[in-house]
Enzyme design. Structure first.
Site, PDB file in Angstrom:
ATOM      1  N   THR A 111      -6.302   0.917  -1.731  1.00 15.36           N
ATOM      2  CA  THR A 111      -5.518   0.027  -0.884  1.00 15.36           C
ATOM      3  C   THR A 111      -6.391  -1.153  -0.459  1.00 15.36           C
ATOM      4  OG1 THR A 111      -6.161   1.142   1.170  1.00 15.36           O
ATOM      5  CG2 THR A 111      -4.217   1.997   0.018  1.00 15.36           C
ATOM      6  N   VAL A 152       3.052  -3.117  16.091  1.00 12.44           N
ATOM      7  CA  VAL A 152       2.862  -1.956  16.960  1.00 12.44           C
ATOM      8  C   VAL A 152       1.808  -2.194  18.036  1.00 12.44           C
ATOM      9  CG1 VAL A 152       3.601  -0.323  15.190  1.00 12.44           C
ATOM     10  CG2 VAL A 152       1.157  -0.871  15.421  1.00 12.44           C
ATOM     11  N   SER A 185      -6.589  10.390   8.981  1.00 11.54           N
ATOM     12  CA  SER A 185      -7.785  10.410   8.147  1.00 11.54           C
ATOM     13  C   SER A 185      -8.676  11.569   8.537  1.00 11.54           C
ATOM     14  CB  SER A 185      -8.568   9.100   8.308  1.00 11.54           C
ATOM     15  OG  SER A 185      -9.826   9.175   7.655  1.00 11.54           O
ATOM     16  N   TYR A 223     -12.593   3.060  13.792  1.00 15.34           N
ATOM     17  CA  TYR A 223     -11.464   3.595  13.037  1.00 15.34           C
ATOM     18  C   TYR A 223     -11.385   5.114  13.190  1.00 15.34           C
ATOM     19  CZ  TYR A 223      -8.502   4.664   8.962  1.00 15.34           C
ATOM     20  OH  TYR A 223      -7.510   5.134   8.134  1.00 15.34           O
ATOM     21  N   ASN A 268       2.184   4.509   9.811  1.00 16.01           N
ATOM     22  CA  ASN A 268       1.077   4.155   8.934  1.00 16.01           C
ATOM     23  C   ASN A 268       0.391   2.866   9.355  1.00 16.01           C
ATOM     24  OD1 ASN A 268      -0.475   4.416   6.332  1.00 16.01           O
ATOM     25  ND2 ASN A 268       0.498   2.453   5.958  1.00 16.01           N
ATOM     26  N   LYS A 315      -8.333   7.470  14.867  1.00 14.79           N
ATOM     27  CA  LYS A 315      -7.652   8.569  14.178  1.00 14.79           C
ATOM     28  C   LYS A 315      -7.916   9.905  14.881  1.00 14.79           C
ATOM     29  CE  LYS A 315      -5.778   6.042  10.999  1.00 14.79           C
ATOM     30  NZ  LYS A 315      -4.305   5.836  10.980  1.00 14.79           N
ATOM     31  N   GLY A 370       0.781  -1.229   0.000  1.00 10.70           N
ATOM     32  CA  GLY A 370       0.000   0.000   0.000  1.00 10.70           C
ATOM     33  C   GLY A 370       0.812   1.278   0.000  1.00 10.70           C
TER      34      GLY A 370
END
Length: 300
Positions: A254, A86, A164, A219, A112, A223, A38
């Site tokens: 992606t 991570v 994002s 998500y 990322n 972010k 990606g």
């Protein structure tokens, strides 16, 4: 953290324009997480093409090694691989120790690594804990652990968090949460408190009526927290030799979007690399960059 519009046509030629202001060398170390595919694989490749020493990290060792070998087959011998998950503190600790032993420090960190378990038009929070742990707590712990290793390179050291617009403050409808995150003296503890509130609301089935973001909720919250942490970190080092910014690549083709999108990972990577390599006299901190579209400016 302020937003800025990013003109994709302008940034597509930015790196070549900055060649005359080149501050980096082969000794400049850039770490890129979640980079076996990606956007960030494209970021690794672009960094390597420009002559930096690049550390490609990936959770799955086999995939990370294959990605690295492919780049080396293309003549990019300045790419190193290290397995990094991570979401696991022990993996972060091992990686940080390796960076210190191998390079003595780093100059650029591109965060990322991230996950989402929703299809484009779905909104389940079944895996909320995993999403928060991977997209927020992981990058935060990695960044905190690497902070002592950012060195006084010929330029300002840089952190670029791939984020994002779904994590923008205007996606939050709960006034209490919004007021907390908009505080001038926001603390990391308060950000953690907001995240804890969300996870508790998910466990108790209250999240839908409490004013959390409505699209890809888990998500978006991850972010939202990452953006807030970036703002706090940028303020901590304001006027120093560490720049912290966020970049939303937009609707990119992606695996997370199931291959859908308005542009390729290579196009998004070109913008990300351009931002990460801005000349010292043009490098901002505490900014949120929106790319690839006529988005409105907003303030987190």
């Amino acid at each position: 953290m302020e937003s800025k519009l990013v003109d994709q046509f302008h940034f597509s030629s930015m790196v070549s324009l900055y060649a005359s202001n080149r501050w980096w060398s082969g000794d400049t170390v850039a770490v890129v997480t979640g980079a076996n595919k990606g956007i960030d694989l494209a970021v690794v490749k672009r960094f390597a093409e420009l002559g930096l020493t690049v550390v490609l990290t990936a959770r799955e060792e086999e995939r990370g090694k294959k990605a690295t070998e492919k780049l080396r087959e293309e003549g990019l011998d300045n790419v190193r691989f290290f397995a990094l998950d991570v979401s696991k503190a022990a993996s972060i600790k091992t990686f940080v120790s390796w960076v210190e032993t191998t390079f003595g420090g780093l100059d650029i960190l591109v965060n990322n690594a991230g996950v989402s378990f929703n299809d484009i038009h779905e909104n389940s929070v079944e895996f909320a804990e995993t999403v928060i742990k991977t997209n927020f707590h992981g990058p935060k712990l990695l960044t905190d652990s690497l902070l002592p290793l950012f060195r006084l390179s010929p330029s300002i050291s840089r952190i670029l968090n791939i984020s994002s617009r779904l994590g923008s403050i205007n996606k939050v409808r709960n006034h209490t949460i919004k007021a907390t995150l908009q505080k001038e003296r926001l603390s990391e503890e308060e950000i953690e408190g907001v995240v804890k509130m969300f996870l508790e609301a998910v466990k108790e089935g209250r999240w839908e009526r409490e004013g959390w973001p409505q699209i890809w909720t888990d998500y978006s919250v991850s972010k939202l927290a990452l953006n807030a942490y970036s703002r706090v970190l940028a303020k901590r080092f304001e006027g120093g030799r560490l720049s912290v910014n966020c970049f939303c690549p937009g609707y990119t083709q992606t695996s997370m979007t199931r291959g859908q999108g308005t542009h390729t990972p290579d196009a998004a990577a070109e913008v990300a690399v351009s931002l990460a390599l801005l000349p010292p006299h043009e490098l901002p901190t505490g900014h949120f960059f929106l790319g690839f579209g006529p988005y409105n400016q907003s303030r987190l």
